[in-house]
Design a protein around this motif. Structure first.
Motif, mmCIF file in Angstrom:
data_model
loop_
_atom_site.group_PDB
_atom_site.id
_atom_site.type_symbol
_atom_site.label_atom_id
_atom_site.label_comp_id
_atom_site.label_asym_id
_atom_site.label_seq_id
_atom_site.Cartn_x
_atom_site.Cartn_y
_atom_site.Cartn_z
ATOM 1 N N HIS A 30 11.641 18.715 5.935
ATOM 2 C CA HIS A 30 12.808 19.076 6.752
ATOM 3 C C HIS A 30 12.412 19.316 8.200
ATOM 4 N N SER A 31 11.145 19.668 8.411
ATOM 5 C CA SER A 31 10.713 19.908 9.784
ATOM 6 C C SER A 31 10.000 18.683 10.374
ATOM 7 N N PHE A 32 10.182 17.507 9.738
ATOM 8 C CA PHE A 32 9.644 16.228 10.205
ATOM 9 C C PHE A 32 8.121 16.155 10.041
ATOM 10 N N ILE A 33 7.631 14.939 9.890
ATOM 11 C CA ILE A 33 6.183 14.722 9.852
ATOM 12 C C ILE A 33 5.762 14.458 11.296
ATOM 13 N N LYS A 34 5.067 15.415 11.891
ATOM 14 C CA LYS A 34 4.778 15.347 13.321
ATOM 15 C C LYS A 34 3.330 14.985 13.626
ATOM 16 N N SER A 35 2.477 15.110 12.612
ATOM 17 C CA SER A 35 1.067 14.806 12.844
ATOM 18 C C SER A 35 0.424 14.349 11.540
ATOM 19 N N VAL A 36 -0.755 13.768 11.680
ATOM 20 C CA VAL A 36 -1.518 13.289 10.523
ATOM 21 C C VAL A 36 -1.732 14.421 9.512
ATOM 22 N N ASP A 37 -1.935 15.650 10.023
ATOM 23 C CA ASP A 37 -2.206 16.797 9.145
ATOM 24 C C ASP A 37 -1.067 17.081 8.183
ATOM 25 N N GLU A 38 0.138 16.676 8.560
ATOM 26 C CA GLU A 38 1.306 16.995 7.732
ATOM 27 C C GLU A 38 1.587 15.920 6.678
ATOM 28 N N LEU A 39 0.762 14.869 6.682
ATOM 29 C CA LEU A 39 0.974 13.782 5.720
ATOM 30 C C LEU A 39 0.553 14.211 4.326
ATOM 31 N N GLN A 40 1.460 14.077 3.382
ATOM 32 C CA GLN A 40 1.144 14.332 1.976
ATOM 33 C C GLN A 40 1.656 13.144 1.195
ATOM 34 N N LEU A 41 0.740 12.445 0.543
ATOM 35 C CA LEU A 41 1.161 11.254 -0.194
ATOM 36 C C LEU A 41 1.946 11.629 -1.446
ATOM 37 N N ILE A 42 2.924 10.823 -1.778
ATOM 38 C CA ILE A 42 3.600 10.949 -3.067
ATOM 39 C C ILE A 42 2.673 10.329 -4.113
ATOM 40 N N PRO A 43 2.401 11.063 -5.209
ATOM 41 C CA PRO A 43 1.449 10.560 -6.203
ATOM 42 C C PRO A 43 1.794 9.130 -6.658
ATOM 43 N N GLY A 44 0.771 8.284 -6.649
ATOM 44 C CA GLY A 44 0.948 6.914 -7.133
ATOM 45 C C GLY A 44 1.463 5.933 -6.103
ATOM 46 N N SER A 45 1.897 6.432 -4.930
ATOM 47 C CA SER A 45 2.561 5.508 -3.998
ATOM 48 C C SER A 45 1.603 4.483 -3.397
ATOM 49 N N ILE A 46 0.423 4.919 -2.979
ATOM 50 C CA ILE A 46 -0.430 3.927 -2.311
ATOM 51 C C ILE A 46 -1.082 2.984 -3.324
ATOM 52 N N ASN A 47 -1.279 3.481 -4.538
ATOM 53 C CA ASN A 47 -1.752 2.561 -5.566
ATOM 54 C C ASN A 47 -0.688 1.534 -5.934
ATOM 55 N N ALA A 48 0.560 1.957 -5.884
ATOM 56 C CA ALA A 48 1.661 1.009 -6.132
ATOM 57 C C ALA A 48 1.642 -0.078 -5.063
ATOM 58 N N ILE A 49 1.436 0.324 -3.805
ATOM 59 C CA ILE A 49 1.376 -0.659 -2.714
ATOM 60 C C ILE A 49 0.199 -1.611 -2.934
ATOM 61 N N ALA A 50 -0.913 -1.053 -3.388
ATOM 62 C CA ALA A 50 -2.097 -1.895 -3.639
ATOM 63 C C ALA A 50 -1.828 -2.909 -4.747
ATOM 64 N N ARG A 51 -1.168 -2.464 -5.796
ATOM 65 C CA ARG A 51 -0.883 -3.381 -6.905
ATOM 66 C C ARG A 51 0.084 -4.476 -6.471
ATOM 67 N N LEU A 52 1.059 -4.104 -5.668
ATOM 68 C CA LEU A 52 2.033 -5.101 -5.189
ATOM 69 C C LEU A 52 1.367 -6.075 -4.213
ATOM 70 N N THR A 53 0.467 -5.557 -3.377
ATOM 71 C CA THR A 53 -0.291 -6.418 -2.468
ATOM 72 C C THR A 53 -1.109 -7.428 -3.270
ATOM 73 N N ALA A 54 -1.763 -6.920 -4.309
ATOM 74 C CA ALA A 54 -2.612 -7.792 -5.134
ATOM 75 C C ALA A 54 -1.792 -8.872 -5.827
ATOM 76 N N ALA A 55 -0.522 -8.565 -6.087
ATOM 77 C CA ALA A 55 0.353 -9.533 -6.757
ATOM 78 C C ALA A 55 0.965 -10.525 -5.764
ATOM 79 N N GLY A 56 0.609 -10.377 -4.480
ATOM 80 C CA GLY A 56 1.054 -11.366 -3.503
ATOM 81 C C GLY A 56 2.258 -10.969 -2.671
ATOM 82 N N TYR A 57 2.700 -9.731 -2.815
ATOM 83 C CA TYR A 57 3.824 -9.291 -1.987
ATOM 84 C C TYR A 57 3.382 -9.019 -0.559
ATOM 85 N N ARG A 58 4.197 -9.467 0.396
ATOM 86 C CA ARG A 58 4.033 -9.065 1.793
ATOM 87 C C ARG A 58 4.945 -7.859 2.004
#
Ligand SMILES: [Mg+2]
Ligand SMILES: [Zn+2]
Length: 184
Positions: free
Chosen positions: A18-46
């Protein structure tokens, strides 16, 4: 033939705030999200990201800080084998009357023009109603995830115009489904 996906950022890849993501320090990944992107990348998605970043108009961060946030996300995503080909964002506020702040479709048109991405039927995955509306207006397929604001968006009821949207628990379960059905 290339396959394409467009993602919202906050509430889809990283936790929203609610207070916006203003810096790198405030980044919190949603579990599984970047692995999902990796799997989709590997499957040929742009894969592309389109997000409202009105924190810039509000003076909470500048475009340099935002670039650092995207650089950090890129690094984490590339570490696990994923790739985001382009990040586009709306830096404006709700009263600026721009064409890019979702629910307007401008960011999706920008991706289409800059990266030669066909929009018709390309899934746009978001957690807010305005994501689904922007998708619909641009001819993309609206997809709702229940992370971020998604549970509230779903509980509020989807208006008829986006009532056909696919709904998934999170980006990881979307990827599971997409990799099954999109395998053809
Ligand atoms: Mg969002
Ligand atoms: Zn804008």
């Amino acid at each position: 033939m290339s396959k394409f996906l467009i993602l919202d950022r906050d509430g889809v890849i990283n936790e929203d705030s609610h207070s916006f993501i203003k810096s790198v320090d405030e980044l919190q990944l949603i579990p599984g999200s970047i692995n999902a992107i990796a799997r989709l990348t590997a499957a040929g998605y742009r894969i592309f990201v389109a997000s409202n970043q009105s924190g810039i108009a509000r003076g909470l961060l500048d475009e340099y800080a935002l670039a650092k946030i995207h650089q950090r996300l890129n690094a984490m995503i590339e570490d696990v084998g994923g790739f985001i080909e382009g990040w586009v964002y709306c830096p404006h506020g709700p009263l600026d009357g721009c064409d890019c702040r979702k629910p307007k479709p401008g960011l999706l048109f920008k991706i289409s023009l800059e990266f030669d991405v066909p929009l018709i039927g390309t899934p746009y995955i978001g957690d807010s109603l305005r994501d689904l509306q922007a998708a619909k207006t641009a001819g993309c397929e609206p997809v709702l995830v229940l992370t971020g604001k998604g549970k509230r968006t779903f509980a509020d009821g989807l208006p008829a115009e986006v009532g056909e949207a696919r709904v998934y628990e999170n980006l990881a379960t979307f990827a599971d489904a997409q990799l099954l059905t999109g395998a053809v």
